[in-house]
Design a protein around this motif. Structure first.
Motif, short mmCIF file in Angstrom:
data_model
loop_
_atom_site.label_atom_id
_atom_site.label_comp_id
_atom_site.label_asym_id
_atom_site.label_seq_id
_atom_site.Cartn_x
_atom_site.Cartn_y
_atom_site.Cartn_z
N VAL A 101 0.72 -1.38 0.20
CA VAL A 101 0.60 -0.19 -0.32
C VAL A 101 0.78 1.05 0.27
N ARG A 102 2.04 0.86 0.21
CA ARG A 102 3.20 2.55 1.16
C ARG A 102 3.41 3.11 -0.70
N LYS A 103 4.30 1.21 -0.94
CA LYS A 103 4.21 2.03 -2.62
C LYS A 103 2.98 2.24 -3.26
N MET A 104 1.73 2.25 -3.76
CA MET A 104 0.82 2.95 -3.95
C MET A 104 1.12 4.43 -3.74
N LEU A 105 0.50 4.63 -2.74
CA LEU A 105 0.23 6.04 -2.22
C LEU A 105 1.43 6.30 -1.99
N LEU A 153 5.79 15.25 4.54
CA LEU A 153 5.72 14.99 2.67
C LEU A 153 4.31 14.56 2.92
N ALA A 154 3.32 14.04 3.75
CA ALA A 154 1.97 14.03 3.75
C ALA A 154 1.35 15.09 3.85
N GLU A 155 1.83 15.96 4.21
CA GLU A 155 1.19 17.34 5.43
C GLU A 155 1.43 17.91 3.69
N ALA A 156 2.51 18.10 2.79
CA ALA A 156 2.81 18.51 2.24
C ALA A 156 2.04 18.77 0.38
N ALA A 209 10.04 13.82 -7.79
CA ALA A 209 10.31 13.63 -6.86
C ALA A 209 8.99 12.47 -6.77
N GLU A 210 8.01 11.88 -7.02
CA GLU A 210 7.82 10.26 -7.61
C GLU A 210 8.59 9.80 -7.76
#
Length: 232
Positions: A101-105, A153-156, A209-210
């Motif tokens: 899931v981490r690799k997807m998101l 990073l998720a917040e940004a 970035a991705e």
């Protein structure tokens, strides 16, 4: 509240882990007030500064919240996502599944951060990386700062749902960040990867970035599972 004395090599990361375990096991419930810093320092066997550092990491990731004049409390917003949070923290979900899931998101999160991140958020991201580097230089694992980096990073990214999901998913990696698997090679690889991500996000390069995040996760997955296999 029962806690275990902390090995000084683990410093704030071990405090973060133990408090998270107390929440996952129900010893600390949403809305509960933590004991005073002085009492926690005595029980953990560390300085108040170290306790404060651990609490700060947990507060910034949304696990705890500080209320001026009242103290520090377990975040009550956990009620909505408690089921997944508890399952991940207690190890009910396989680490490989969480990693999938981490690799997807997270590559998409990095790309969104490059597009949506505010100057203040990017500064906090850079500061988090600097804190991780300092922690590693002084002999700590820097694991707590690694968690914080991904949260920022998720917040940004500008999407609060993604921020909550990352917070929960990263609980499943607490064991993979344990001090005994934090080799110098893994620490330096993490710092290099985070630096590449920050550079791409700062410059607004979403595709870079991705890609940097995707490479970071692939490297981390390889290291974590090679360690697990070697222990069997």
């Amino acid at each position: 509240m029962e806690v275990k004395p902390v090995n000084r090599k683990s410093i704030s990361e071990e405090i973060v882990r133990q408090i998270k375990e107390m929440i996952g096991h129900g010893t600390l419930m949403p809305g509960d007030r933590l004991p005073a810093e002085r009492k926690l320092a005595e029980e953990f066997g560390v300085s108040r500064t170290t306790v404060r550092e651990g609490i700060k990491i947990l507060a910034e990731s949304g696990v705890l919240e500080s209320r001026q004049g009242a103290g520090t409390f377990v975040s009550e917003s956990r009620d909505d996502d408690g089921s997944l949070f508890d399952a991940v923290l207690s190890g009910q979900h396989d680490l490989r599944d969480v990693f999938e899931v981490r690799k997807m998101l997270e590559p998409e999160i990095a790309a969104l951060a490059a597009v949506n991140g505010s100057p203040d958020q990017l500064t906090r991201l850079e500061d988090s990386l600097a804190d991780q580097e300092k922690a590693v230089r002084r002999g700590a694992s820097g694991a707590g700062y690694d968690h914080k980096f991904h949260q920022l990073l998720a917040e940004a990214s500008g999407n609060p749902v993604l921020k909550e999901m990352v917070m929960v998913l990263h609980e499943g990696f607490a064991k993979s960040r344990a001090e005994e698997v934090q080799s110098p090679e893994r620490q330096q690889a993490s710092i290099r990867a985070h630096r590449a991500i920050v550079e791409a996000v700062k410059n607004g390069h979403a595709m870079q970035a991705e890609r940097a995040m995707r490479e970071h996760l692939a490297s981390t997955e390889s290291i974590v599972f090679s360690i697990n296999i070697s222990r069997r």
